[in-house]
Design an enzyme around this catalytic site. Structure first.
Site, short mmCIF file in Angstrom:
data_model
loop_
_atom_site.label_atom_id
_atom_site.label_comp_id
_atom_site.label_asym_id
_atom_site.label_seq_id
_atom_site.Cartn_x
_atom_site.Cartn_y
_atom_site.Cartn_z
CD GLN A 169 -1.12 -0.77 3.62
OE1 GLN A 169 -2.32 -0.57 3.63
NE2 GLN A 169 -0.52 -1.48 4.55
CD GLU A 181 -3.41 3.93 14.08
OE1 GLU A 181 -3.38 4.88 14.86
OE2 GLU A 181 -4.13 3.89 13.08
CG ASP A 185 -0.31 -4.62 9.83
OD1 ASP A 185 -1.22 -3.87 10.22
OD2 ASP A 185 0.19 -4.56 8.68
CB ALA A 230 -5.10 -11.58 9.57
CG ASP A 281 -7.42 -1.48 13.79
OD1 ASP A 281 -8.13 -0.73 13.09
OD2 ASP A 281 -6.44 -1.08 14.43
#
Length: 333
Positions: free
Chosen positions: A54, A109, A129, A161, A178
């Site tokens: 990303q 984050e 993540d 995941a 999340d």
């Protein structure tokens, strides 16, 4: 998609002064829909780049402080991220009788881990993540989560995941989604599907286990993008499903979450507040019992859409919010 430009709409590549050294107006802009754009003024561009999965930007903004942007979509801001993360984490944890082990899908984050680790009952948090560069970047730049990343109860895993949950035999009291928004070509829309919830998430929940996920925009005009079908998809898998939403100023919209379990998800305001006092270190800035009652009391229009929603989220029949992920742009190039 998000973009950065000066007052004339030109790219400025992080330079906020003209050739004469005069400061010029620089703005971040994000397309919410074809004919709708959200923008705010910048102090500086701290970082812009791309990972394998990303695009990533860290901006210092005038109204919201530091802002994390992934794939052109604002993820969180220094000014109001506490609203999002308190709402994602605490309702599910407080509905569980005694949560000890938690699995976070995404959360790079560190803010979700930070909020979980405030709970006194927690023994172990696995944060999984897929994007190591984003995690390392956030560890370096987001000072507010420094203690969470160094907490011995946190196990940080860099992996997909789905693969990580499949490879583990243990069960968790809570699994949290999340994840980035479901974008066409994005890294994680497959983790919103019925098959994923049914075959991978639910079998990894312990007795009384609860799953909660962020579920995208939930405003009066935006809730039918993905919020309603994520809710309906979870209804096909779990006995009890609770949708809720609150306004996030930096998102320029109401945002939604969905909590699901085979155990009852009912808690009085009094018990909710009592558990906050007993279980959580420090004081919430946003969430208490009355706030959650308000958040889970949806408007008539949204309730009607959820009641009538028939779409089930699958990889072959996915819905997306407006925008495109990094993989999609690479395919178009």
């Amino acid at each position: 998609m998000g973009s950065i430009g000066d007052y004339a709409g030109n790219g400025v590549n992080g330079k906020l002064r003209d050739s004469n050294g005069q400061r010029r107006s620089c703005w971040y802009e994000e397309d919410i829909d074809n004919d709708l754009r959200w923008s705010f003024a910048l102090n500086s561009i701290l970082h812009t780049g791309a990972t394998e999965y990303q695009d990533i930007q860290l901006l210092d903004t005038k109204p919201f402080g530091k802002v994390l942007v992934l794939d052109g979509k604002l993820q969180s801001t220094e000014m109001d991220e506490f609203i999002y993360h308190e709402c994602l984490v605490h309702p599910a944890l407080l509905h569980h009788p005694s949560p000890k082990s938690i699995f976070i899908m995404g959360g790079g984050e560190g803010s979700t881990a930070r909020e979980i680790l405030r709970h006194k009952t927690i023994d172990k948090v696995v944060m999984c993540d897929i994007d190591k560069e984003v995690v390392d970047f956030c560890k370096s730049y987001l000072v507010v989560n420094k203690e969470a990343f160094t907490n011995p109860r946190l196990e940080l895993v860099i992996n997909d995941a789905r693969a990580e949950l499949l490879g583990r035999s243990e069960k968790f009291d809570m699994i949290i989604g999340d994840l980035a928004d479901p974008l066409e070509g994005g890294p994680c829309y497959q983790l919103y599907t019925k098959s994923f919830y049914e075959r991978i998430v639910k079998p990894r929940l312990s007795c009384n286990g609860i799953f909660v996920t962020q579920a995208g925009p939930a405003g009066i005009f935006s809730h039918s993008e993905v919020f309603s079908c994520i809710y309906n998809t979870l209804k096909q898998v779990f006995k009890n499903v609770v949708p809720y939403s609150v306004h996030i100023p930096s998102f320029a919209d109401t945002w939604g979450w969905v909590m699901a379990s085979d155990s009852p998800l009912t808690l009085s305001v009094e018990v909710f507040d009592q558990r906050i006092k007993q279980r959580i270190n420090g004081e919430n800035r946003y969430l208490d019992g009355e706030t959650f009652v308000s958040a889970s009391t949806l408007s008539k229009a949204v309730r009607k859409t959820l009641e009538n929603e028939t779409h089930v989220y699958t990889e072959e029949n996915a819905r997306f919010i407006y925008g495109h992920g990094c993989a999609n742009r690479l395919n178009l190039a």
